[in-house]
Write an enzyme that holds these catalytic residues in place. Structure first.
Site, PDB file in Angstrom:
ATOM      1  CG  LEU A 140      -1.913  -1.507   1.244  1.00 49.41           C
ATOM      2  CD1 LEU A 140      -2.611  -0.996   2.745  1.00 49.41           C
ATOM      3  CD2 LEU A 140      -2.400  -0.810   0.329  1.00 49.41           C
ATOM      4  CG  ASP A 141       0.018   4.364  -3.420  1.00 55.01           C
ATOM      5  OD1 ASP A 141       0.905   3.526  -3.103  1.00 55.01           O
ATOM      6  OD2 ASP A 141      -0.787   4.887  -3.324  1.00 55.01           O
ATOM      7  NE  ARG A 142       6.281   7.730   3.349  1.00 50.62           N
ATOM      8  CZ  ARG A 142       7.476   7.758   3.870  1.00 50.62           C
ATOM      9  NH1 ARG A 142       7.508   7.275   5.254  1.00 50.62           N
ATOM     10  NH2 ARG A 142       8.659   7.643   3.141  1.00 50.62           N
TER      11      ARG A 142
END
Length: 179
Positions: free
Chosen positions: A145-147
């Site tokens: 997942l993105d940050r």
């Protein structure tokens, strides 16, 4: 000479992949040359590198200890404090809740405080992962997942589980695309 005994944690990997991870500082050309010269054998026989390993297989590396040490950098588990929100766990799978602001994998700016490192530390503290004994397999995420995104991240604790989970994820994505 080093003997590597394949366990359920490493089974299912190709020989060349496990050798590249074990001799992580060696160029791939060196690994293939050692296979061709029979300096690396699988179950006492010449190997090409594309063999899939099974539990109980034995890989023998007939190189001087100095040479092995030159081409091998020990993997270390972090000793940071961890705040892991475990949602589910069994012998093969670990599912965690990733908070926003935390990377799943390291990048050029952050290589310590990542979800993957926290999971490895968690497994190391529980005695389920020893970076000094790893034979090329490191538990890892099936996806990321993105940050800035929070949510569930699935980790495979064994090679077979990680391969099966990746195949399932690929099938789910293909199914979604057909809808």
């Amino acid at each position: 000479m080093r003997e590597l005994n394949i366990t359920t944690r490493e089974e299912g990997q190709r020989l060349d992949k496990i050798l590249s991870k074990y001799l992580n500082k060696a160029p791939k050309s060196f690994v293939y040359k050692m296979l061709r010269k029979k300096n690396i054998k699988l179950n006492g026989k010449k190997a090409t590198g594309n063999e899939k390993l099974s539990q109980g297989d034995q890989v023998c590396i007939y190189l001087a200890e100095d040479t092995i040490n030159k081409f091998r950098e020990e993997v270390k588990a972090g000793k940071q404090k961890i705040k892991l929100d475990v949602l589910y766990e069994d012998d093969n799978v670990l599912i965690v809740n990733k908070p926003a602001g935390l990377l799943v994998h390291e990048d050029i700016h952050e290589d310590v405080n990542t979800l993957s490192n926290q999971v490895l530390t968690y497994l190391h503290q529980r005695g389920e992962y020893d970076p000094q004994q790893t034979l090329g397999f490191t538990p890892g995420p099936v996806h990321r997942l993105d940050r800035n995104t929070s949510g569930i991240v699935i980790f495979g604790k064994t090679m077979r589980a990680l391969q099966d989970l990746n195949e399932m994820m690929k099938n789910v994505i293909a199914l979604i695309r057909h809808i």
